[in-house]
Design a protein around this motif. Structure first.
Motif, PDB file in Angstrom:
ATOM      1  N   VAL A  86       0.802  -1.224   0.000  1.00  0.00           N
ATOM      2  CA  VAL A  86       0.000   0.000   0.000  1.00  0.00           C
ATOM      3  C   VAL A  86       0.840   1.281   0.000  1.00  0.00           C
ATOM      4  N   ASN A  87       1.773   1.394   0.971  1.00  0.00           N
ATOM      5  CA  ASN A  87       2.550   2.638   1.059  1.00  0.00           C
ATOM      6  C   ASN A  87       3.381   2.884  -0.188  1.00  0.00           C
ATOM      7  N   ASP A  90       1.236   3.960  -3.176  1.00  0.00           N
ATOM      8  CA  ASP A  90       0.880   5.377  -3.038  1.00  0.00           C
ATOM      9  C   ASP A  90       2.039   6.255  -3.485  1.00  0.00           C
ATOM     10  N   SER A  91       3.235   5.909  -3.014  1.00  0.00           N
ATOM     11  CA  SER A  91       4.354   6.789  -3.307  1.00  0.00           C
ATOM     12  C   SER A  91       4.715   6.709  -4.793  1.00  0.00           C
ATOM     13  N   ALA A  93       2.493   6.321  -7.214  1.00  0.00           N
ATOM     14  CA  ALA A  93       1.489   7.167  -7.882  1.00  0.00           C
ATOM     15  C   ALA A  93       1.829   8.645  -7.701  1.00  0.00           C
ATOM     16  N   ALA A  94       2.281   8.996  -6.481  1.00  0.00           N
ATOM     17  CA  ALA A  94       2.601  10.406  -6.210  1.00  0.00           C
ATOM     18  C   ALA A  94       3.805  10.849  -7.056  1.00  0.00           C
ATOM     19  N   ARG A  95       4.781   9.979  -7.197  1.00  0.00           N
ATOM     20  CA  ARG A  95       5.994  10.363  -7.930  1.00  0.00           C
ATOM     21  C   ARG A  95       5.772  10.432  -9.433  1.00  0.00           C
ATOM     22  N   HIS A 115      -5.372  -0.984  -6.395  1.00  0.00           N
ATOM     23  CA  HIS A 115      -5.425   0.078  -7.397  1.00  0.00           C
ATOM     24  C   HIS A 115      -5.332   1.423  -6.689  1.00  0.00           C
ATOM     25  N   VAL A 116      -4.409   2.249  -7.119  1.00  0.00           N
ATOM     26  CA  VAL A 116      -4.305   3.623  -6.601  1.00  0.00           C
ATOM     27  C   VAL A 116      -4.660   4.570  -7.743  1.00  0.00           C
ATOM     28  N   PHE A 117      -5.562   5.495  -7.467  1.00  0.00           N
ATOM     29  CA  PHE A 117      -5.998   6.430  -8.506  1.00  0.00           C
ATOM     30  C   PHE A 117      -4.854   7.327  -8.972  1.00  0.00           C
ATOM     31  N   ARG A 118      -4.962   7.803 -10.200  1.00  0.00           N
ATOM     32  CA  ARG A 118      -4.077   8.857 -10.694  1.00  0.00           C
ATOM     33  C   ARG A 118      -4.326  10.088  -9.817  1.00  0.00           C
ATOM     34  N   PRO A 119      -3.246  10.698  -9.280  1.00  0.00           N
ATOM     35  CA  PRO A 119      -3.480  11.750  -8.265  1.00  0.00           C
ATOM     36  C   PRO A 119      -3.900  13.093  -8.852  1.00  0.00           C
ATOM     37  N   ASP A 121      -7.380  13.785  -8.865  1.00  0.00           N
ATOM     38  CA  ASP A 121      -8.721  13.939  -8.316  1.00  0.00           C
ATOM     39  C   ASP A 121      -9.832  13.945  -9.368  1.00  0.00           C
TER      40      ASP A 121
ATOM     41  N   ARG B  42       5.021  15.083  -0.055  1.00  0.00           N
ATOM     42  CA  ARG B  42       5.353  13.679  -0.278  1.00  0.00           C
ATOM     43  C   ARG B  42       6.274  13.167   0.814  1.00  0.00           C
ATOM     44  N   MET B 451      -3.970   9.732  -0.718  1.00  0.00           N
ATOM     45  CA  MET B 451      -2.739   9.213  -1.295  1.00  0.00           C
ATOM     46  C   MET B 451      -1.670   8.946  -0.237  1.00  0.00           C
ATOM     47  N   ARG B 483      -6.977  11.902  -3.815  1.00  0.00           N
ATOM     48  CA  ARG B 483      -7.691  10.663  -3.609  1.00  0.00           C
ATOM     49  C   ARG B 483      -6.876   9.495  -4.144  1.00  0.00           C
ATOM     50  N   ALA B 484      -6.641   8.469  -3.352  1.00  0.00           N
ATOM     51  CA  ALA B 484      -5.948   7.278  -3.852  1.00  0.00           C
ATOM     52  C   ALA B 484      -6.957   6.198  -4.204  1.00  0.00           C
TER      53      ALA B 484
END
Lengths: 250, 519
Positions: A86-87, A90-91, A93-95, A115-119, A121, B42, B451, B483-484
């Motif tokens: 999970v973590n 997330d990271s 997707a954020a990067r 599944h992690v959404f495209r950040p 929104d 981040r 996220m 939102r993740a």
């Protein structure tokens, strides 16, 4: 060709001994039965506990693990894989700014387990629980590359760019194995590309694949190569999750 | 001690004022963590160390405050080293902490006077009972927002002072200092015996039973009732404000925020407006709703607490409902029944069946918390038939967390007059898709996971970064929330209603079970 590897033979003997004992055995009993020094017996037993073939009961005695009867079952189930991922997902997707999926091979298809959404929104649907044709996506290619699956004849075309010839796919999978990641451009869905890498558990077995997918214009350049930084980011996440699952750094 | 490799940054092209990191210290009940965040919000580095409470007697739970300080002093440089950060790269330090745990220390030596008494400790039961006998458990609620319970910090101070006459004398002279964990850490960081700042943030102070929720200062009436000398107590300060400059660990860095862990999670989830709520799912569940700048009153068994206070702005208040058993029930299924071998496996087991088969599980293992507050209730598994399998029991286990969430949400809505439009979630159990879908189904609102799942640390970092101008305002923080995942309600209305009726009936049947003292 090298001869038999002694420690594998000894481990097999320990398993036979424990399976036939009908009760838990101590280190000294195992050592005596096989003519091994106590430290050697202890090392073998600890390693077999680590790989999940032997369990230690409340008295400290060793028994063959019930999991031995079910060796075909993956060591790391989808639920545990997700919990460890999970973590890092997330990271990733954020990067990368893209959506992230984690998949396992299930009945020849890539089953999405996280599944992690495209950040950004924007409205997106959770696709956890859906399965994708493995030959047509990056996640699936990573999974197929390490699975003993027979690929023959022709495979269903999802788009005009899907690799449908099994021989061609086998060749592509060799490349995936060698480079340690997979790329797919518009083979599953028009204008969509994906990059994925394997997640390994202890011993090196592939437990799943993690990857990003999104708009092909963002993910690959005009010559179809992944955007700078994308592959390292995906592999970084895959290695981090593998480490959490007990894999040794490769 | 474990450290995790940092995610390397795409640092190129950063504007100079965006360079640097905010250090968040999350001092929890089972571990201390240090996490670094960059300007984009981040997570870039993590270092953590687990620690165990001591259980010297039944009902007693203690921590070693000196150990906690040593862990912080080691973890912060370790996390900084992962991204080659020097103290000059640290724009601010924020602290989130286990709430209601009391530390007492010597002003001159800088060493703790005895063990820290942890929030789970129940040694104050007799004091609480004695005080409640004179005016009821809610006698102080109009002032402090809390009922008399062993949970809170004030009675703990009373106990310590009653059990050591010399401590009382030293406290009255201000030779020993009292505080919650963030007080202890801020004092140590800002110099300790050599000019350390003795402060407590307003959210932590709101968990003592000693603070007046309207004045945000110690209540003379409550100090008198609990027998706590003001001289030993810290100054109450906003959650987001520069408290001082570090003289240890990260010399020169500004210590700029502190919040209780649940309030920090609310902040990290950017629930800055009235009606916004989050639920953290761990071994238990904590639901907090921001109710705005007026003190809310609960008639449904919820706690009134301060959500945060940014500098000199008016404070935001919150209603809090805690669920004693959520993830702990899954662990119980694993450890006590052996139905699963790891906690996440409960999801696969539950998915072997399409519904609960009529089976409900009320995990009132130590009574029921909000909104029932029934100490004499005990757990119950009901609706069993020969049709029910372990898959149905697994479903019932997951649904128990969802139905309990609905109970707390309904109480929060009734007390605040605000309607929840979506629920933000965090914590370990959010990786369980079936549970999150079930929460969305029974609440009939979307459930959203952010996220960054480390919301406690993120909240402390946001509050600290805000205080030093690293981020301009809460609007900028909201923009960093992404939102993740989102789970949308998909249950038919009549199915939900039937399930809700069944659940409430099951809960009623747990009441009154303990009828005699257990030897």
């Amino acid at each position: 060709m090298p001869g038999p590897i002694q420690s594998v033979e000894r481990a097999a003997a320990v398993l036979r001994l424990l399976s036939g004992a009908g009760r838990g055995l101590g280190v000294v009993e195992v050592g005596n039965a096989l003519g091994l020094a106590k430290t050697t017996a202890h090392g073998l037993l600890r390693t077999l506990v680590d790989v999940g073939f032997v369990v230690q009961d409340d008295d400290g005695d060793y028994r063959a693990s019930p999991a031995l009867a079910d060796l075909g079952r993956p060591r790391t189930g989808a639920d545990d894989l997700r919990a460890h991922a999970v973590n890092w997902a997330d990271s990733l997707a954020a990067r990368t700014g893209e959506s992230v999926r984690l998949a396992v091979l299930h009945e020849g298809r890539a089953l999405v387990v996280h599944h992690v959404f495209r950040p950004d929104d924007s409205a997106q649907e959770l696709t956890t629980g859906t399965s994708l044709p493995a030959h047509a996506c990056a996640l699936g290619k990573v999974l197929l590359a390490s699975a003993p699956v027979r690929l023959r004849g022709s495979l269903p075309a999802m788009t005009a760019r899907t690799v449908t010839d099994a021989a061609a796919l086998r060749r592509a999978l060799v490349a995936v194995r060698e480079q340690g990641w997979a790329l797919e451009v518009e083979e599953l869905t028009a204008s969509v590309a994906g990059v994925a890498a394997p997640v390994r558990d202890r011993g090196g077995l592939v437990a799943g694949a993690i990857g990003v997918d999104g708009d092909a214009d963002r993910l690959v350049d005009t010559r179809g190569r992944p955007r700078a930084g994308l592959v390292p980011a995906v592999r970084h996440a895959a290695r981090a999750i593998s480490r959490e699952l007990g894999a040794r750094p490769s | 001690m474990t450290t995790r490799a940092a995610t390397t940054l795409d640092g190129a092209g950063q504007r100079p004022e965006h360079r640097g990191y905010v250090v968040a210290v999350d001092q929890g009940t089972t571990s201390t963590r240090c996490i670094l965040f960059d300007h984009a919000g981040r997570l870039v580095a993590v270092a953590q160390r687990e620690h165990r409470p001591h259980y010297p007697r039944p009902g007693w739970v203690e921590h070693d405050a000196a150990q906690i300080w040593r862990d912080v002093a080691r973890l912060v440089p370790r996390a900084m080293a992962q991204v080659d950060a020097s103290p000059a790269d640290v724009v601010a330090v924020g602290i989130a902490n286990q709430r209601e745990t009391v530390v007492v220390w010597d002003r001159r030596t800088g060493e703790p006077v005895g063990p820290a008494v942890v929030w789970q400790d129940t040694r104050t039961a007799a004091i609480v009972e004695e005080m409640a006998a004179d005016g009821g458990a809610d006698r102080f609620a109009p002032v402090c927002g809390l009922p008399l319970a062993t949970y809170f910090a004030g009675p703990r101070m009373t106990w310590l002072l009653r059990h050591d006459e010399s401590l009382r004398r030293r406290a009255e002279r201000g030779d020993v200092l009292f505080g919650t964990v963030e007080s202890w850490l801020v004092w140590k960081l800002t110099g300790g015996p050599d000019g350390g700042e003795h402060v407590t943030d307003v959210t932590n102070a709101s968990r003592t039973m000693l603070m007046d929720l309207r004045t945000l200062d110690w209540s003379p009436e409550l100090l008198e009732a609990f027998g706590v000398p003001r001289a030993a107590l810290p100054r109450i300060v906003p959650s987001s404000q520069v408290y001082g400059t570090a003289r240890a660990v990260v010399p020169g860095a500004r210590i700029a925020a502190a919040l209780g862990d649940q309030q920090a999670a609310l902040f990290g989830q950017t629930c800055f407006s009235p009606g916004e709520a989050k639920c953290t799912y761990g071994t238990g569940g904590f639901l907090l709703m921001n109710t705005g700048t007026e003190v809310p009153r609960s008639s449904h068994g919820l706690l009134t607490t301060v959500a945060h206070r940014i500098g000199d702005e008016p404070p935001a208040y919150a209603l809090e409902g805690s669920i004693a058993v959520t993830g702990a029930l899954v662990q119980w299924l694993r450890d006590n029944l052996g139905l699963i071998s790891t906690a996440p496996e409960v999801e696969s087991l539950a998915r072997t069946v399409p519904d609960n088969g009529g089976c409900y599980f009320v995990p009132a293992f130590s009574g029921l918390f909000a909104p029932h507050w029934r100490a004499e209730a005990r757990g119950l598994l009901i609706g069993l038939t020969s049709f029910v399998t372990k898959g149905h029991v697994a479903r019932a286990v997951l649904e128990a967390s969802a139905w309990q969430t609905r109970e707390v949400v309904e109480a929060v809505e009734a007390d605040s007059g605000l309607r929840l439009s979506s629920l933000r979630v965090d914590g370990g159990m959010t990786s369980n898709n079936l549970l999150m879908q079930t929460v969305a189904d029974v609440l009939d609102v979307p459930v959203v996971r952010p996220m960054v799942s480390e919301t406690v640390s993120l909240g402390a970092a946001y509050a600290a970064g805000l205080a030093v101008g690293f981020w301009p305002d809460t609007t900028a923080l909201r923009r960093r929330w992404h939102r993740a995942a989102q789970w949308s309600p998909a249950m038919a209305g009549d199915v939900r209603e039937r399930g809700w009726q069944d659940w409430q009936e099951a809960v009623r049947r747990t009441f009154g079970w303990v009828r005699h003292e257990v030897p």
